[in-house]
Design an enzyme around this catalytic site. Structure first.
Site, PDB file in Angstrom:
ATOM      1  N   CYS A  68       0.842  -1.222  -0.046  1.00 34.97           N
ATOM      2  CA  CYS A  68      -0.032  -0.148  -0.033  1.00 34.97           C
ATOM      3  C   CYS A  68       0.921   1.305  -0.156  1.00 34.97           C
ATOM      4  O   CYS A  68       1.961   1.340   0.680  1.00 34.97           O
ATOM      5  CB  CYS A  68      -0.978  -0.105   1.230  1.00 34.97           C
ATOM      6  SG  CYS A  68      -0.341   0.841   2.574  1.00 34.97           S
ATOM      7  N   GLU A  69       0.330   2.217  -0.653  1.00 29.13           N
ATOM      8  CA  GLU A  69       1.241   3.745  -0.931  1.00 29.13           C
ATOM      9  C   GLU A  69       1.121   4.326   0.315  1.00 29.13           C
ATOM     10  O   GLU A  69       1.786   5.270   0.545  1.00 29.13           O
ATOM     11  CB  GLU A  69       0.745   4.148  -2.167  1.00 29.13           C
ATOM     12  CG  GLU A  69      -0.749   4.620  -2.250  1.00 29.13           C
ATOM     13  CD  GLU A  69      -0.880   5.366  -3.252  1.00 29.13           C
ATOM     14  OE1 GLU A  69      -0.308   4.901  -4.392  1.00 29.13           O
ATOM     15  OE2 GLU A  69      -1.749   6.329  -3.382  1.00 29.13           O
ATOM     16  N   HIS A  70       0.320   4.174   1.140  1.00 35.84           N
ATOM     17  CA  HIS A  70       0.247   5.022   2.326  1.00 35.84           C
ATOM     18  C   HIS A  70       0.809   4.472   3.494  1.00 35.84           C
ATOM     19  O   HIS A  70       1.712   5.100   4.448  1.00 35.84           O
ATOM     20  CB  HIS A  70      -1.169   5.085   2.790  1.00 35.84           C
ATOM     21  CG  HIS A  70      -2.021   5.533   1.942  1.00 35.84           C
ATOM     22  ND1 HIS A  70      -3.311   4.729   1.490  1.00 35.84           N
ATOM     23  CD2 HIS A  70      -2.220   6.510   1.090  1.00 35.84           C
ATOM     24  CE1 HIS A  70      -4.088   5.492   0.579  1.00 35.84           C
ATOM     25  NE2 HIS A  70      -3.198   6.588   0.322  1.00 35.84           N
ATOM     26  N   HIS A  71       1.099   2.975   3.675  1.00 40.23           N
ATOM     27  CA  HIS A  71       2.200   2.659   4.808  1.00 40.23           C
ATOM     28  C   HIS A  71       3.284   1.848   4.073  1.00 40.23           C
ATOM     29  O   HIS A  71       4.107   1.478   5.066  1.00 40.23           O
ATOM     30  CB  HIS A  71       1.243   2.045   5.609  1.00 40.23           C
ATOM     31  CG  HIS A  71       0.008   2.655   6.226  1.00 40.23           C
ATOM     32  ND1 HIS A  71      -1.163   2.594   5.672  1.00 40.23           N
ATOM     33  CD2 HIS A  71       0.035   3.574   7.257  1.00 40.23           C
ATOM     34  CE1 HIS A  71      -1.880   3.390   6.256  1.00 40.23           C
ATOM     35  NE2 HIS A  71      -1.466   4.050   7.236  1.00 40.23           N
ATOM     36  N   GLN A 109      -5.769  -0.433  -3.605  1.00 35.96           N
ATOM     37  CA  GLN A 109      -6.235  -1.555  -4.397  1.00 35.96           C
ATOM     38  C   GLN A 109      -7.250  -1.135  -5.375  1.00 35.96           C
ATOM     39  O   GLN A 109      -7.245  -1.634  -6.532  1.00 35.96           O
ATOM     40  CB  GLN A 109      -7.200  -2.239  -3.525  1.00 35.96           C
ATOM     41  CG  GLN A 109      -7.697  -3.715  -3.909  1.00 35.96           C
ATOM     42  CD  GLN A 109      -8.347  -4.444  -2.803  1.00 35.96           C
ATOM     43  OE1 GLN A 109      -7.916  -4.382  -1.754  1.00 35.96           O
ATOM     44  NE2 GLN A 109      -9.289  -5.018  -3.105  1.00 35.96           N
ATOM     45  N   HIS A 137      -5.415  -5.913   3.734  1.00 37.47           N
ATOM     46  CA  HIS A 137      -4.475  -4.800   3.991  1.00 37.47           C
ATOM     47  C   HIS A 137      -3.757  -5.033   5.222  1.00 37.47           C
ATOM     48  O   HIS A 137      -4.390  -4.834   6.113  1.00 37.47           O
ATOM     49  CB  HIS A 137      -4.976  -3.751   3.768  1.00 37.47           C
ATOM     50  CG  HIS A 137      -5.526  -3.335   2.314  1.00 37.47           C
ATOM     51  ND1 HIS A 137      -5.080  -2.438   1.545  1.00 37.47           N
ATOM     52  CD2 HIS A 137      -6.288  -4.155   1.509  1.00 37.47           C
ATOM     53  CE1 HIS A 137      -5.808  -2.758   0.089  1.00 37.47           C
ATOM     54  NE2 HIS A 137      -6.541  -3.418   0.531  1.00 37.47           N
ATOM     55  N   CYS A 139      -1.926  -2.957   6.613  1.00 35.35           N
ATOM     56  CA  CYS A 139      -2.087  -1.493   7.512  1.00 35.35           C
ATOM     57  C   CYS A 139      -3.358  -1.440   8.259  1.00 35.35           C
ATOM     58  O   CYS A 139      -3.527  -0.829   9.210  1.00 35.35           O
ATOM     59  CB  CYS A 139      -1.998  -0.376   6.461  1.00 35.35           C
ATOM     60  SG  CYS A 139      -2.980  -0.484   5.071  1.00 35.35           S
TER      61      CYS A 139
END
Ligand SMILES: [Zn+2]
Length: 185
Positions: A68-71, A109, A137, A139
């Protein structure tokens, strides 16, 4: 990486950690190998013209490993792809590789689902394409609100998969009926 290790409270110079920054870089090269690859070229070079087969093709349970690009923690799940060819087909392994090209990037996703479907639509120009992804996920499952066991399902339907109820039903049934993977229960 040394800064993060220090920030977490450990000593980046101790024996177990001294090689870690370099190992993380090597791991990142694998996790994000998809940036070097061209998904359009992958399909363009390998499709075959065939007028013979004009039924739906469904590929289920393609293993998904992304981040995931956030975490930058893992997204793990399965991808199901269906398309209704209009003269152009590709081998199964190519669709699995297409998934990998996009999965091995920093992702969410929803974007991943669209990228896979849109590329198939653009290159193979089928009557329609459907992509369903179900994934957990980390995260969500290992941090934050911590909801283990929860998976997220996203889908993108194009062409006849969007417009024709019968086609859409056939795809959803194929994805659901054949195994334990897609139902999530
Ligand atoms: Zn995340």
């Amino acid at each position: 990486m040394r800064t993060l290790i220090k920030w977490a409270g450990d000593n980046p110079d101790r024996e177990g950690l001294v090689g870690t920054p370099e190992r993380v870089v090597r791991a990142y090269k694998e996790f994000f190998a998809g940036y070097d690859k061209d998904p359009v070229a992958l399909l363009t070079k390998t499709f075959e013209e065939t007028a013979v087969y004009d039924e739906m093709i469904v590929l289920r349970d393609i293993r998904l490993e992304s981040h995931c690009e956030h975490h930058i923690v893992p997204i793990l799940g399965k991808v199901h792809i269906g398309y209704f060819p209009a003269g152009r087909v590709v081998g199964i392994s190519k669709l699995a590789r297409l998934v990998e090209v996009f999965a091995k990037r920093m992702q969410i996703q929803e974007t991943l689902t669209s990228q896979i479907a849109d590329t198939i639509q653009d290159v193979l120009k089928p009557h329609g394409v459907g992509v369903v992804i179900e994934a957990a996920h980390q995260c969500m499952t290992t941090r934050g609100i911590r909801t283990p066991g929860v998976s997220m399902v996203t889908s993108r339907m194009l062409g006849s998969f969007r417009d024709d109820l019968e086609t859409r039903r056939e795809f959803v049934a194929a994805v659901r009926s054949l195994g334990s993977g897609a139902s999530g229960c």
